[in-house]
Design a protein around this motif. Structure first.
Motif, PDB file in Angstrom:
ATOM      1  N   MET A   1      64.428  36.610   1.269  1.00 27.32           N
ATOM      2  CA  MET A   1      63.567  36.038   2.295  1.00 27.32           C
ATOM      3  C   MET A   1      62.745  34.867   1.756  1.00 27.32           C
ATOM      4  O   MET A   1      62.524  33.868   2.450  1.00 27.32           O
ATOM      5  CB  MET A   1      62.633  37.121   2.847  1.00 27.32           C
ATOM      6  CG  MET A   1      63.345  38.176   3.690  1.00 27.32           C
ATOM      7  SD  MET A   1      64.143  37.408   5.112  1.00 27.32           S
ATOM      8  CE  MET A   1      64.939  38.841   5.861  1.00 27.32           C
ATOM      9  N   VAL A   2      62.280  34.987   0.476  1.00 33.81           N
ATOM     10  CA  VAL A   2      61.546  33.877  -0.138  1.00 33.81           C
ATOM     11  C   VAL A   2      62.435  32.647  -0.256  1.00 33.81           C
ATOM     12  O   VAL A   2      62.013  31.504   0.014  1.00 33.81           O
ATOM     13  CB  VAL A   2      60.977  34.292  -1.503  1.00 33.81           C
ATOM     14  CG1 VAL A   2      60.426  33.071  -2.254  1.00 33.81           C
ATOM     15  CG2 VAL A   2      59.885  35.332  -1.343  1.00 33.81           C
ATOM     16  N   LEU A   3      63.693  32.885  -0.661  1.00 29.94           N
ATOM     17  CA  LEU A   3      64.628  31.763  -0.761  1.00 29.94           C
ATOM     18  C   LEU A   3      64.870  31.122   0.601  1.00 29.94           C
ATOM     19  O   LEU A   3      64.969  29.897   0.716  1.00 29.94           O
ATOM     20  CB  LEU A   3      65.953  32.240  -1.362  1.00 29.94           C
ATOM     21  CG  LEU A   3      65.896  32.644  -2.841  1.00 29.94           C
ATOM     22  CD1 LEU A   3      67.239  33.217  -3.295  1.00 29.94           C
ATOM     23  CD2 LEU A   3      65.519  31.448  -3.709  1.00 29.94           C
ATOM     24  N   ARG A   4      64.969  31.922   1.655  1.00 34.02           N
ATOM     25  CA  ARG A   4      65.138  31.375   3.008  1.00 34.02           C
ATOM     26  C   ARG A   4      63.909  30.544   3.420  1.00 34.02           C
ATOM     27  O   ARG A   4      64.034  29.491   4.052  1.00 34.02           O
ATOM     28  CB  ARG A   4      65.350  32.509   4.008  1.00 34.02           C
ATOM     29  CG  ARG A   4      66.669  33.239   3.844  1.00 34.02           C
ATOM     30  CD  ARG A   4      66.818  34.323   4.903  1.00 34.02           C
ATOM     31  NE  ARG A   4      66.975  33.745   6.235  1.00 34.02           N
ATOM     32  CZ  ARG A   4      66.938  34.458   7.356  1.00 34.02           C
ATOM     33  NH1 ARG A   4      66.712  35.761   7.302  1.00 34.02           N
ATOM     34  NH2 ARG A   4      67.090  33.859   8.529  1.00 34.02           N
TER      35      ARG A   4
ATOM     36  N   PRO B   1      63.458  30.498  10.263  1.00 28.73           N
ATOM     37  CA  PRO B   1      64.482  31.554  10.169  1.00 28.73           C
ATOM     38  C   PRO B   1      64.078  32.784  10.991  1.00 28.73           C
ATOM     39  O   PRO B   1      62.890  33.034  11.242  1.00 28.73           O
ATOM     40  CB  PRO B   1      64.532  31.868   8.671  1.00 28.73           C
ATOM     41  CG  PRO B   1      63.909  30.681   8.000  1.00 28.73           C
ATOM     42  CD  PRO B   1      62.901  30.151   8.946  1.00 28.73           C
ATOM     43  N   SER B   2      65.047  33.541  11.409  1.00 29.99           N
ATOM     44  CA  SER B   2      64.789  34.790  12.144  1.00 29.99           C
ATOM     45  C   SER B   2      64.852  35.961  11.175  1.00 29.99           C
ATOM     46  O   SER B   2      65.657  35.973  10.241  1.00 29.99           O
ATOM     47  CB  SER B   2      65.809  34.964  13.266  1.00 29.99           C
ATOM     48  OG  SER B   2      67.124  34.996  12.734  1.00 29.99           O
ATOM     49  N   ALA B   3      64.002  36.923  11.381  1.00 33.33           N
ATOM     50  CA  ALA B   3      63.977  38.116  10.524  1.00 33.33           C
ATOM     51  C   ALA B   3      63.218  39.210  11.254  1.00 33.33           C
ATOM     52  O   ALA B   3      62.562  38.971  12.264  1.00 33.33           O
ATOM     53  CB  ALA B   3      63.342  37.801   9.173  1.00 33.33           C
ATOM     54  N   SER B   4      63.301  40.413  10.716  1.00 32.23           N
ATOM     55  CA  SER B   4      62.590  41.547  11.310  1.00 32.23           C
ATOM     56  C   SER B   4      61.493  41.996  10.359  1.00 32.23           C
ATOM     57  O   SER B   4      61.425  41.572   9.211  1.00 32.23           O
ATOM     58  CB  SER B   4      63.565  42.703  11.579  1.00 32.23           C
ATOM     59  OG  SER B   4      64.177  43.120  10.352  1.00 32.23           O
ATOM     60  N   GLY B   5      60.646  42.857  10.849  1.00 35.23           N
ATOM     61  CA  GLY B   5      59.610  43.434  10.011  1.00 35.23           C
ATOM     62  C   GLY B   5      58.541  42.426   9.635  1.00 35.23           C
ATOM     63  O   GLY B   5      58.184  41.528  10.406  1.00 35.23           O
ATOM     64  N   ALA B   6      58.032  42.598   8.393  1.00 31.53           N
ATOM     65  CA  ALA B   6      56.944  41.746   7.928  1.00 31.53           C
ATOM     66  C   ALA B   6      57.359  40.288   7.860  1.00 31.53           C
ATOM     67  O   ALA B   6      56.599  39.380   8.223  1.00 31.53           O
ATOM     68  CB  ALA B   6      56.449  42.219   6.565  1.00 31.53           C
TER      69      ALA B   6
ATOM     70  N   GLU C   1      57.189  34.059  12.363  1.00 38.10           N
ATOM     71  CA  GLU C   1      56.607  33.796  13.670  1.00 38.10           C
ATOM     72  C   GLU C   1      55.270  33.035  13.530  1.00 38.10           C
ATOM     73  O   GLU C   1      54.983  32.102  14.297  1.00 38.10           O
ATOM     74  CB  GLU C   1      56.383  35.117  14.408  1.00 38.10           C
ATOM     75  CG  GLU C   1      55.716  34.973  15.772  1.00 38.10           C
ATOM     76  CD  GLU C   1      56.539  34.148  16.736  1.00 38.10           C
ATOM     77  OE1 GLU C   1      55.936  33.526  17.639  1.00 38.10           O
ATOM     78  OE2 GLU C   1      57.778  34.108  16.598  1.00 38.10           O
ATOM     79  N   ALA C   2      54.451  33.445  12.521  1.00 41.36           N
ATOM     80  CA  ALA C   2      53.187  32.739  12.285  1.00 41.36           C
ATOM     81  C   ALA C   2      53.442  31.295  11.856  1.00 41.36           C
ATOM     82  O   ALA C   2      52.763  30.365  12.312  1.00 41.36           O
ATOM     83  CB  ALA C   2      52.363  33.462  11.222  1.00 41.36           C
TER      84      ALA C   2
END
Length: 434
Positions: free
Chosen positions: A49-52, A66-71, A77-78
């Motif tokens: 996720m950091v690389l993304r 990028p899209s992702a779930s959770g934290a 989103e922020a």
């Protein structure tokens, strides 16, 4: 924050379940291996996720997050919200800048923005035309490399000159008379306002020449006519004729009045169009007042009670010729508009904070309040018939106003119909010698 706590709790629960499953399958070693595998999975996921996130940060502005779930979904989103707000602010700033440039382009004067190094950041079309520059080529260049006149460089170097326009003739655009004014701008920048005053100066020259030429053409025949009339009046002593003497006397008075009018027109034209002289000559107040007082004594011819009070500073700094004209105009008006037997007082006194005041108080006919604001207009008369009888030209107070303005002084008028008038010239401290 809730998403981060939820993901942390999920990771802890999954690690505990994996350790428990490993314990049942292979004992203590299995529990350790399953725990390490779970931690490694979550570590690799965070690293991915950091690389993304790093890859997205390197993309052009406006690239979707990028899209992702959770934290990480909450993080992205922020970031998406902040990117959207930043884009809206950029668009608003761009729109305001475009609006400013459109407004500057619509101005009739040239506008130029210089950075802290005096390099050109932006200029409108009028500035290009006035200065002989081209925005597509000269933007980014130092203005002092393009306009090499020493007076322009000195003007920019001296902050005390910023509030006063500079008259400039540039080699890049010969034949144009420019007026340039500099003003501090945002973040160390300088705003230059450029105005082409070529036509205005030509019109002023034409007006000055017109007044001079017309006055000259009128003055010569008037001088000849007046000379013959005065000669004829002298000849009447030998061949008296009451009616002829009256005609000649009237002609002489009108010729003198026209001559005075021409002199006043020339004086007023010079005051309005000529550049101010270096008004710093020391003037002895006593001598100036005595000269003016002697003149009105002759004009009054004993018909008024005249008083001179000198209680003020020792002297003035300015043009003796102009100040004598202004003082004499004020005193002469008092004589003309004060009935026989009236009182006229000339007074020179100190003003507050070490200034000076020259006042002329009379017991004459006075002036109604509604006329006071217009008294210094050229040819403005309260009573035209009475003004003609008094012999005034209608230009005296206009001359006084311009003389005082050139000396940073002000004219104050206090008058009431039937109760007399007081005309005062108030001088600032730097014009007074104590």
């Amino acid at each position: 924050m809730n998403a981060v706590l939820s993901e942390l709790l999920t990771a802890i629960v999954l690690a505990a379940l994996a350790a428990l499953a490993g314990w049942f399958a292979a004992g203590e070693l299995g529990a350790e291996l399953m725990t390490l595998a779970t931690v490694a999975f979550f570590f690799l996921r965070q690293l991915w996720m950091v690389l993304r996130l790093i890859r997205w940060a390197g993309c052009p502005l406006g690239t979707p997050t990028p899209s992702a779930s959770g934290a990480w979904g909450a993080v992205f989103e922020a970031l998406h919200r902040r990117a959207r707000l930043a884009r809206a602010e950029r668009e608003q700033a761009t729109e305001e800048l475009a609006r400013f440039r459109r407004a500057a382009e619509a101005l009739p004067d040239g506008v130029m923005i210089l950075d802290g190094r005096r390099s050109i950041e932006w200029m409108n079309l009028h500035a290009e035309v006035c200065l002989g520059l081209k925005a597509s080529v000269d933007t980014g260049s130092r203005i002092t490399h393009l306009l090499r006149e020493p007076e322009f460089r000195d003007y920019l170097d001296n902050p005390d000159h910023r509030g006063v326009p500079l008259e400039l003739h540039t080699q890049r655009n010969p034949g144009r008379n420019l007026q340039i004014q500099a003003a501090p701008f945002a973040a160390g920048r300088t705003l230059l306002l450029v105005r082409d005053v070529t036509q205005l100066q030509k019109l002023a020259t034409m007006r000055r020449d017109f007044v001079a030429n017309v006055s000259h053409e009128l003055k010569t025949p008037l001088t000849v006519t007046l000379g013959f009339v005065e000669t004829a009046l002298d000849a009447l002593h030998d061949t008296p004729s009451q009616e002829l003497a009256q005609y000649l006397q009237t002609a002489a008075e009108q010729a003198r009045r026209m001559q005075q009018l021409i002199d006043d027109l020339l004086t007023l034209s010079a005051l309005e169009t000529d550049s101010p002289p270096p008004l710093d000559d020391p003037i002895e107040a006593a001598a100036l007042l005595a000269d003016v007082f002697q003149e009105i004594q002759v004009l009054s011819a004993g018909r008024h009670r005249l008083t001179l009070e000198n209680q003020g500073p020792r002297g003035l700094l300015g043009s003796a010729r102009e100040l004598r004209s202004a003082f004499a105009n004020l005193a002469g008006n008092a004589v003309r508009y004060t009935p026989e037997g009236g009182e006229i007082v000339l007074r020179w006194s100190a003003e507050g904070e070490a200034g000076g005041r020259f006042s002329v108080r009379d017991s004459g006919i006075g002036i109604a309040r509604q006329h006071l604001p217009r008294l210094t207009e050229r040819f403005y008369r309260v009573d035209r018939g009475r003004s003609r009888e008094a012999g005034g030209t209608g230009l005296g107070l206009a001359i006084v106003k311009h003389v005082l303005e050139r000396h940073q002084a002000v004219l104050q008028i206090d008058s009431e119909a039937g109760r007399g008038s007081t005309f005062s010239a108030v001088f600032p401290p730097h014009r007074v010698q104590s």
